[in-house]
Design an enzyme around this catalytic site. Structure first.
Site, PDB file in Angstrom:
ATOM      1  N   LEU A   1       0.861  -1.170   0.000  1.00 26.82           N
ATOM      2  CA  LEU A   1       0.000   0.000   0.000  1.00 26.82           C
ATOM      3  C   LEU A   1       0.899   1.223   0.000  1.00 26.82           C
ATOM      4  O   LEU A   1       1.956   1.215   0.624  1.00 26.82           O
ATOM      5  CB  LEU A   1      -0.901   0.024   1.250  1.00 26.82           C
ATOM      6  N   ASP A   2       0.487   2.273  -0.699  1.00 27.98           N
ATOM      7  CA  ASP A   2       1.277   3.491  -0.712  1.00 27.98           C
ATOM      8  C   ASP A   2       1.390   4.078   0.694  1.00 27.98           C
ATOM      9  O   ASP A   2       0.573   3.787   1.569  1.00 27.98           O
ATOM     10  CB  ASP A   2       0.647   4.525  -1.652  1.00 27.98           C
ATOM     11  N   LYS A   3       2.384   4.907   0.893  1.00 27.54           N
ATOM     12  CA  LYS A   3       2.676   5.484   2.205  1.00 27.54           C
ATOM     13  C   LYS A   3       1.447   6.091   2.871  1.00 27.54           C
ATOM     14  O   LYS A   3       1.188   5.870   4.058  1.00 27.54           O
ATOM     15  CB  LYS A   3       3.764   6.547   2.059  1.00 27.54           C
TER      16      LYS A   3
END
Length: 310
Positions: free
Chosen positions: A132-134
């Site tokens: 998952l992106d930051k």
């Protein structure tokens, strides 16, 4: 370095043949070996898709796994489910999933190393099967052993794991339900970004249903049918409905100033890779997500997730 030799017994792609012979390596890992010239066919370098012939000699060199130098850190984890094989977490915003240049510490992997044993299929990203992106929050699966890791990778590849997200998007959609079917690849002008206009784009399919909307914003339920990098963010931006708070693909003149994209992985459904048990998990977004949602004037209730069908 482990050296292996095989004699081909049928006409088949090189990467497919080796994935049948080397059970503890995924097809992706085998393709990486081929691209690094660690696989020779009749003494010559080849491409992963080369068709082998009966009698071909295949030599494979597998580098020894490097010991991880990652640091275990005592960081609190929001554990949704855990057993001997997998651990499912609710990832908070502003947390990178695994160490990389510029983010060597305080990642999800650092926290997991302090909590449990992880698979070492990829020693640089132990346990990590998907990302998952930051600034994207929500459910993420991690593997505790190599066998489980490889099984999960195969399941993701075969689209056997269903993932659903909630997103706050700009604008009002013309349809209540739809599909975004646009290939995604590296942006040819900015290699840090992804684009639907890339000449090297791969198939990408995103399904959406509108849960709530007004003239300026929409709360959208998103179902991923493929797993390309930044897929949801890129697809909605391509429709001129970028996700609120997305600094990379969003509106530069966004009136609502959000700390990161308003995107949350709220549901995971799959068959357990080892026990074959049906697994289904749902977690609602954090308070910050709802604070931004309130600013848009959009309504939300858990009943909406059940009433609106894909």
């Amino acid at each position: 370095m482990t050296e292996l030799k095989y004699i081909c017994d049928k006409e088949i792609r090189c990467d497919a043949f080796l994935s049948l012979k080397i059970s503890d390596l995924s097809r992706t890992s085998i393709q990486k070996l081929i691209k690094k010239n660690l696989v020779l066919v009749n003494g010559k370098n080849v491409k992963p898709n080369v068709i082998l012939k009966i009698g071909d000699e295949i030599f494979v060199s597998i580098p020894e796994k490097k010991e991880t130098k990652l640091i275990a850190e005592d960081i609190k984890l929001d554990i949704v489910y855990e057993d001997d094989y997998i651990i499912i977490l609710n990832k908070p915003r502003n947390m990178v999933v695994h160490p990389a240049v510029g983010n060597e510490e305080h990642t999800l992997v650092n926290a997991l190393l302090n909590h449990c044993k992880l698979s070492m299929v990829n020693t640089e990203r132990p346990g990590i099967v998907h990302r998952l992106d930051k600034d994207t929050t929500g459910l993420i699966i991690c593997a505790k052993d190599d066998e489980t890791h490889l099984q999960l990778v195969e399941m993701f590849s075969n689209r056997a794991i269903k993932k659903k997200y909630l997103a706050i998007c700009n604008g009002s959609f013309s349809k209540e339900h739809g599909f975004i079917d646009k290939p995604i690849g590296r942006d040819e002008k900015d290699r840090k970004k992804m684009s639907v206009k890339s000449k090297s784009g791969k198939d990408a399919l995103t399904e959406y249903s509108i849960l709530s909307s007004n003239l300026k914003y929409s709360l959208v339920r998103v179902t991923l049918h493929t797993g390309r990098t930044h897929q949801i963010r890129v697809h909605f931006s391509s429709l001129n409905h970028p996700i609120v708070g997305d600094e990379t693909y969003g509106n530069k003149n966004e009136k609502i100033k959000a700390n990161g994209q308003m995107l949350h992985a709220y549901n995971l459904e799959f068959l357990h890779p080892i026990t074959n048990e049906n697994m289904n998990f749902t977690v609602l977004p954090d308070e910050y997500f709802f604070s931004i949602l309130n600013k848009t004037g959009l309504e939300f209730s858990e009943d909406l997730l059940c009433k609106v069908k894909d």
